[in-house]
Write a protein that holds these residues in place. Structure first.
Motif, PDB file in Angstrom:
ATOM      1  N   ASP A  91      -2.382  -5.578   2.668  1.00  0.00           N
ATOM      2  CA  ASP A  91      -1.366  -5.395   3.700  1.00  0.00           C
ATOM      3  C   ASP A  91      -0.734  -4.009   3.609  1.00  0.00           C
ATOM      4  O   ASP A  91      -0.445  -3.383   4.605  1.00  0.00           O
ATOM      5  CB  ASP A  91      -0.267  -6.451   3.592  1.00  0.00           C
ATOM      6  N   LYS A  92      -0.516  -3.549   2.382  1.00  0.00           N
ATOM      7  CA  LYS A  92       0.091  -2.239   2.183  1.00  0.00           C
ATOM      8  C   LYS A  92      -0.872  -1.139   2.622  1.00  0.00           C
ATOM      9  O   LYS A  92      -0.447  -0.138   3.181  1.00  0.00           O
ATOM     10  CB  LYS A  92       0.483  -2.056   0.720  1.00  0.00           C
ATOM     11  N   LYS A  93      -2.184  -1.330   2.428  1.00  0.00           N
ATOM     12  CA  LYS A  93      -3.169  -0.338   2.837  1.00  0.00           C
ATOM     13  C   LYS A  93      -3.064  -0.048   4.322  1.00  0.00           C
ATOM     14  O   LYS A  93      -3.047   1.100   4.737  1.00  0.00           O
ATOM     15  CB  LYS A  93      -4.594  -0.839   2.558  1.00  0.00           C
ATOM     16  N   ARG A  94      -3.001  -1.083   5.134  1.00  0.00           N
ATOM     17  CA  ARG A  94      -2.973  -0.911   6.584  1.00  0.00           C
ATOM     18  C   ARG A  94      -1.721  -0.158   7.016  1.00  0.00           C
ATOM     19  O   ARG A  94      -1.787   0.752   7.828  1.00  0.00           O
ATOM     20  CB  ARG A  94      -3.053  -2.266   7.267  1.00  0.00           C
ATOM     21  N   THR A  95      -0.564  -0.506   6.447  1.00  0.00           N
ATOM     22  CA  THR A  95       0.691   0.157   6.788  1.00  0.00           C
ATOM     23  C   THR A  95       0.669   1.612   6.345  1.00  0.00           C
ATOM     24  O   THR A  95       1.040   2.501   7.102  1.00  0.00           O
ATOM     25  CB  THR A  95       1.880  -0.571   6.123  1.00  0.00           C
ATOM     26  N   ASP A  96       0.212   1.861   5.111  1.00  0.00           N
ATOM     27  CA  ASP A  96       0.147   3.224   4.599  1.00  0.00           C
ATOM     28  C   ASP A  96      -0.845   4.060   5.399  1.00  0.00           C
ATOM     29  O   ASP A  96      -0.593   5.222   5.686  1.00  0.00           O
ATOM     30  CB  ASP A  96      -0.241   3.243   3.122  1.00  0.00           C
ATOM     31  N   SER A  97      -1.969   3.493   5.780  1.00  0.00           N
ATOM     32  CA  SER A  97      -2.965   4.205   6.572  1.00  0.00           C
ATOM     33  C   SER A  97      -2.382   4.615   7.914  1.00  0.00           C
ATOM     34  O   SER A  97      -2.579   5.728   8.368  1.00  0.00           O
ATOM     35  CB  SER A  97      -4.201   3.331   6.804  1.00  0.00           C
ATOM     36  N   TYR A  98      -1.677   3.706   8.546  1.00  0.00           N
ATOM     37  CA  TYR A  98      -1.060   3.999   9.841  1.00  0.00           C
ATOM     38  C   TYR A  98      -0.067   5.144   9.692  1.00  0.00           C
ATOM     39  O   TYR A  98      -0.099   6.102  10.468  1.00  0.00           O
ATOM     40  CB  TYR A  98      -0.380   2.749  10.386  1.00  0.00           C
ATOM     41  N   SER A  99       0.802   5.062   8.705  1.00  0.00           N
ATOM     42  CA  SER A  99       1.812   6.104   8.496  1.00  0.00           C
ATOM     43  C   SER A  99       1.163   7.451   8.226  1.00  0.00           C
ATOM     44  O   SER A  99       1.573   8.464   8.788  1.00  0.00           O
ATOM     45  CB  SER A  99       2.727   5.741   7.323  1.00  0.00           C
ATOM     46  N   MET A 100       0.124   7.456   7.384  1.00  0.00           N
ATOM     47  CA  MET A 100      -0.565   8.697   7.060  1.00  0.00           C
ATOM     48  C   MET A 100      -1.235   9.261   8.312  1.00  0.00           C
ATOM     49  O   MET A 100      -1.145  10.454   8.594  1.00  0.00           O
ATOM     50  CB  MET A 100      -1.619   8.476   5.970  1.00  0.00           C
ATOM     51  N   TYR A 101      -1.862   8.401   9.085  1.00  0.00           N
ATOM     52  CA  TYR A 101      -2.555   8.850  10.285  1.00  0.00           C
ATOM     53  C   TYR A 101      -1.580   9.437  11.291  1.00  0.00           C
ATOM     54  O   TYR A 101      -1.843  10.478  11.882  1.00  0.00           O
ATOM     55  CB  TYR A 101      -3.347   7.702  10.911  1.00  0.00           C
ATOM     56  N   VAL A 102      -0.445   8.796  11.488  1.00  0.00           N
ATOM     57  CA  VAL A 102       0.566   9.308  12.422  1.00  0.00           C
ATOM     58  C   VAL A 102       1.045  10.681  11.972  1.00  0.00           C
ATOM     59  O   VAL A 102       1.152  11.612  12.772  1.00  0.00           O
ATOM     60  CB  VAL A 102       1.742   8.320  12.575  1.00  0.00           C
ATOM     61  N   LYS A 103       1.301  10.851  10.682  1.00  0.00           N
ATOM     62  CA  LYS A 103       1.754  12.149  10.167  1.00  0.00           C
ATOM     63  C   LYS A 103       0.696  13.224  10.404  1.00  0.00           C
ATOM     64  O   LYS A 103       1.011  14.344  10.821  1.00  0.00           O
ATOM     65  CB  LYS A 103       2.077  12.049   8.675  1.00  0.00           C
TER      66      LYS A 103
END
Length: 115
Positions: A91-103
């Motif tokens: 679950d944390k992977k998906r959230t972190d991936s999204y945040s990283m991608y947006v940045k």
């Protein structure tokens, strides 16, 4: 620089949505946008924010390149490891991936606007 064809991109979003058997209402709710706005996106008559684009990508489980350009590229193992470090919970992977991608996308947009 290639120009985006918003009607083609909207058509790809519509195609993936329909392939999942979802109505516009279902996808709009998953993305936190109105059904009317999603209709405009699918017709290419309105431009969405990066956050909305990412919400659509995540909801449809679609690659950004696939929606933007109609090109699906397989990421290398190194990129997969960067986006999904093995020590994190799923679950944390998906959230972190999204945040990283947006940045990353915001940084790219800023660079492109300066050019």
């Amino acid at each position: 620089m290639r120009e985006l064809d918003y009607s083609m991109m909207g058509g790809r979003i519509r195609q993936l949505r329909k392939a999942k058997g979802w109505s516009q209402e279902v996808l709009a709710k998953k993305c936190g946008i109105s059904m009317s706005f999603l209709g405009h996106i699918e017709r290419g008559s309105r431009i969405m924010s990066l956050e909305t684009f990412m919400a659509i990508c995540l909801a449809l489980d679609a690659d950004a390149g696939e929606l933007l350009w109609g090109e699906l590229r397989q990421p290398s193992d190194a990129l997969l490891e960067l986006w999904h470090p093995s020590e994190q919970a799923p679950d944390k992977k998906r959230t972190d991936s999204y945040s990283m991608y947006v940045k990353i996308m915001k940084s790219v947009a800023e660079i492109m606007n300066e050019a």
